[in-house]
Design a protein around this motif. Structure first.
Motif, PDB file in Angstrom:
ATOM      1  N   PHE A  41       0.840  -1.200   0.000  1.00 13.00           N
ATOM      2  CA  PHE A  41       0.000   0.000   0.000  1.00 13.00           C
ATOM      3  C   PHE A  41       0.872   1.245   0.000  1.00 13.00           C
ATOM      4  CE2 PHE A  41      -2.978  -2.753   2.679  1.00 13.00           C
ATOM      5  CZ  PHE A  41      -3.561  -3.294   1.560  1.00 13.00           C
ATOM      6  N   GLU A  42       0.397   2.280  -0.674  1.00 14.27           N
ATOM      7  CA  GLU A  42       1.084   3.570  -0.634  1.00 14.27           C
ATOM      8  C   GLU A  42       0.709   4.245   0.680  1.00 14.27           C
ATOM      9  OE1 GLU A  42       1.343   7.759  -3.102  1.00 14.27           O
ATOM     10  OE2 GLU A  42       0.304   6.050  -3.972  1.00 14.27           O
ATOM     11  N   THR A  43       1.716   4.705   1.425  1.00 15.31           N
ATOM     12  CA  THR A  43       1.463   5.283   2.737  1.00 15.31           C
ATOM     13  C   THR A  43       2.141   6.635   2.882  1.00 15.31           C
ATOM     14  OG1 THR A  43       3.369   4.199   3.703  1.00 15.31           O
ATOM     15  CG2 THR A  43       1.279   3.033   3.853  1.00 15.31           C
ATOM     16  N   PHE A  44       1.659   7.413   3.848  1.00 16.80           N
ATOM     17  CA  PHE A  44       2.265   8.683   4.220  1.00 16.80           C
ATOM     18  C   PHE A  44       2.371   8.666   5.740  1.00 16.80           C
ATOM     19  CE2 PHE A  44       1.725  13.261   5.319  1.00 16.80           C
ATOM     20  CZ  PHE A  44       2.927  13.695   4.793  1.00 16.80           C
ATOM     21  N   PHE A  45       3.595   8.662   6.230  1.00 18.58           N
ATOM     22  CA  PHE A  45       3.850   8.588   7.670  1.00 18.58           C
ATOM     23  C   PHE A  45       4.918   9.617   8.032  1.00 18.58           C
ATOM     24  CE2 PHE A  45       6.155   6.175  11.190  1.00 18.58           C
ATOM     25  CZ  PHE A  45       5.334   6.669  12.178  1.00 18.58           C
ATOM     26  N   PRO A  46       4.513  10.880   8.217  1.00 19.83           N
ATOM     27  CA  PRO A  46       5.499  11.913   8.525  1.00 19.83           C
ATOM     28  C   PRO A  46       6.040  11.771   9.947  1.00 19.83           C
ATOM     29  CG  PRO A  46       3.300  12.835   8.601  1.00 19.83           C
ATOM     30  CD  PRO A  46       3.161  11.411   8.139  1.00 19.83           C
ATOM     31  N   ARG A  47       7.345  11.976  10.067  1.00 16.78           N
ATOM     32  CA  ARG A  47       8.004  11.909  11.369  1.00 16.78           C
ATOM     33  C   ARG A  47       8.815  13.175  11.584  1.00 16.78           C
ATOM     34  NH1 ARG A  47       8.959   6.311   9.060  1.00 16.78           N
ATOM     35  NH2 ARG A  47       9.552   7.773   7.481  1.00 16.78           N
ATOM     36  N   ILE A  48       9.141  13.445  12.832  1.00 15.50           N
ATOM     37  CA  ILE A  48       9.886  14.634  13.183  1.00 15.50           C
ATOM     38  C   ILE A  48      10.989  14.247  14.166  1.00 15.50           C
ATOM     39  CG2 ILE A  48       8.295  15.265  15.036  1.00 15.50           C
ATOM     40  CD1 ILE A  48       8.785  18.194  14.250  1.00 15.50           C
ATOM     41  N   ARG A  49      12.159  14.822  13.978  1.00 12.66           N
ATOM     42  CA  ARG A  49      13.284  14.585  14.890  1.00 12.66           C
ATOM     43  C   ARG A  49      13.117  15.526  16.093  1.00 12.66           C
ATOM     44  NH1 ARG A  49      17.648  11.780  14.525  1.00 12.66           N
ATOM     45  NH2 ARG A  49      17.361  11.433  12.308  1.00 12.66           N
ATOM     46  N   VAL A  50      13.266  14.989  17.303  1.00 12.76           N
ATOM     47  CA  VAL A  50      13.089  15.773  18.525  1.00 12.76           C
ATOM     48  C   VAL A  50      14.331  15.683  19.401  1.00 12.76           C
ATOM     49  CG1 VAL A  50      10.577  15.583  18.570  1.00 12.76           C
ATOM     50  CG2 VAL A  50      11.945  13.847  19.676  1.00 12.76           C
ATOM     51  N   VAL A  60      15.602  14.830  26.610  1.00 13.14           N
ATOM     52  CA  VAL A  60      16.448  14.932  27.789  1.00 13.14           C
ATOM     53  C   VAL A  60      17.018  13.559  28.130  1.00 13.14           C
ATOM     54  CG1 VAL A  60      16.485  15.529  30.238  1.00 13.14           C
ATOM     55  CG2 VAL A  60      15.127  16.887  28.646  1.00 13.14           C
ATOM     56  N   ASN A  61      16.184  12.546  28.012  1.00 17.19           N
ATOM     57  CA  ASN A  61      16.591  11.179  28.296  1.00 17.19           C
ATOM     58  C   ASN A  61      17.313  10.606  27.067  1.00 17.19           C
ATOM     59  OD1 ASN A  61      16.828   8.482  28.864  1.00 17.19           O
ATOM     60  ND2 ASN A  61      14.680   8.181  29.430  1.00 17.19           N
ATOM     61  N   PRO A  62      18.543  10.164  27.189  1.00 16.17           N
ATOM     62  CA  PRO A  62      19.268   9.647  26.025  1.00 16.17           C
ATOM     63  C   PRO A  62      18.687   8.348  25.453  1.00 16.17           C
ATOM     64  CG  PRO A  62      20.586   9.408  28.002  1.00 16.17           C
ATOM     65  CD  PRO A  62      19.369  10.172  28.390  1.00 16.17           C
ATOM     66  N   ARG A  63      17.883   7.624  26.215  1.00 13.19           N
ATOM     67  CA  ARG A  63      17.285   6.385  25.722  1.00 13.19           C
ATOM     68  C   ARG A  63      15.930   6.600  25.062  1.00 13.19           C
ATOM     69  NH1 ARG A  63      17.342   2.439  30.614  1.00 13.19           N
ATOM     70  NH2 ARG A  63      16.632   4.318  31.635  1.00 13.19           N
ATOM     71  N   ALA A  64      15.408   7.810  25.118  1.00 14.99           N
ATOM     72  CA  ALA A  64      14.102   8.101  24.531  1.00 14.99           C
ATOM     73  C   ALA A  64      14.204   8.130  23.007  1.00 14.99           C
ATOM     74  CB  ALA A  64      13.579   9.434  25.049  1.00 14.99           C
ATOM     75  N   ARG A  65      13.061   7.976  22.356  1.00 12.69           N
ATOM     76  CA  ARG A  65      13.019   8.020  20.895  1.00 12.69           C
ATOM     77  C   ARG A  65      13.463   9.384  20.392  1.00 12.69           C
ATOM     78  NH1 ARG A  65       7.439   5.309  18.812  1.00 12.69           N
ATOM     79  NH2 ARG A  65       7.996   3.155  19.264  1.00 12.69           N
ATOM     80  N   LYS A  66      14.289   9.372  19.372  1.00 16.15           N
ATOM     81  CA  LYS A  66      14.778  10.623  18.789  1.00 16.15           C
ATOM     82  C   LYS A  66      13.895  11.072  17.626  1.00 16.15           C
ATOM     83  CE  LYS A  66      19.141  10.259  20.797  1.00 16.15           C
ATOM     84  NZ  LYS A  66      18.689   9.508  21.913  1.00 16.15           N
ATOM     85  N   VAL A  67      13.148  10.125  17.058  1.00 14.01           N
ATOM     86  CA  VAL A  67      12.230  10.421  15.962  1.00 14.01           C
ATOM     87  C   VAL A  67      10.835   9.996  16.396  1.00 14.01           C
ATOM     88  CG1 VAL A  67      11.659   9.937  13.565  1.00 14.01           C
ATOM     89  CG2 VAL A  67      14.043  10.065  14.260  1.00 14.01           C
ATOM     90  N   ARG A  68       9.879  10.911  16.260  1.00 14.15           N
ATOM     91  CA  ARG A  68       8.499  10.627  16.672  1.00 14.15           C
ATOM     92  C   ARG A  68       7.548  10.929  15.528  1.00 14.15           C
ATOM     93  NH1 ARG A  68       8.660  13.280  22.654  1.00 14.15           N
ATOM     94  NH2 ARG A  68      10.103  11.763  23.539  1.00 14.15           N
ATOM     95  N   ALA A  69       6.363  10.349  15.607  1.00 14.59           N
ATOM     96  CA  ALA A  69       5.338  10.583  14.589  1.00 14.59           C
ATOM     97  C   ALA A  69       4.867  12.028  14.661  1.00 14.59           C
ATOM     98  CB  ALA A  69       4.164   9.645  14.804  1.00 14.59           C
ATOM     99  N   TYR A  70       4.709  12.648  13.500  1.00 12.79           N
ATOM    100  CA  TYR A  70       4.230  14.030  13.454  1.00 12.79           C
ATOM    101  C   TYR A  70       2.758  14.100  13.852  1.00 12.79           C
ATOM    102  CZ  TYR A  70       4.069  18.843  11.825  1.00 12.79           C
ATOM    103  OH  TYR A  70       3.944  20.205  11.759  1.00 12.79           O
TER     104      TYR A  70
END
Length: 65
Positions: A27-36, A39-49
């Motif tokens: 399927f053709e998809t659109f899933f925009p993400r944003i780099r954040v 503070v926590n180094p183990r947290a996700r660096k890229v999250r869903a927009y």
């Protein structure tokens, strides 16, 4: 019926899993993400927009949903 864009609602933080599943089915998809900056180094660096949603371009009659 022609293909149309649909917004699929997902469980919290499961957008990427659903995105990968849609890609695997072709399927053709659109899933925009944003780099954040976190503070926590183990947290996700890229999250869903748009948390909780991905967008899929599909013909529902052809897919059989």
């Amino acid at each position: 019926m022609a293909s149309t864009w649909y917004a699929f609602s997902t469980k919290p933080r499961k957008e990427e899993f659903l995105w990968e599943q849609c890609l695997a089915h072709g399927f053709e998809t659109f899933f925009p993400r944003i780099r954040v900056q976190t503070v926590n180094p183990r947290a996700r660096k890229v999250r869903a927009y748009f948390p909780g949603y991905i967008f899929v371009y599909v013909d529902l009659e052809q897919v059989g949903i």
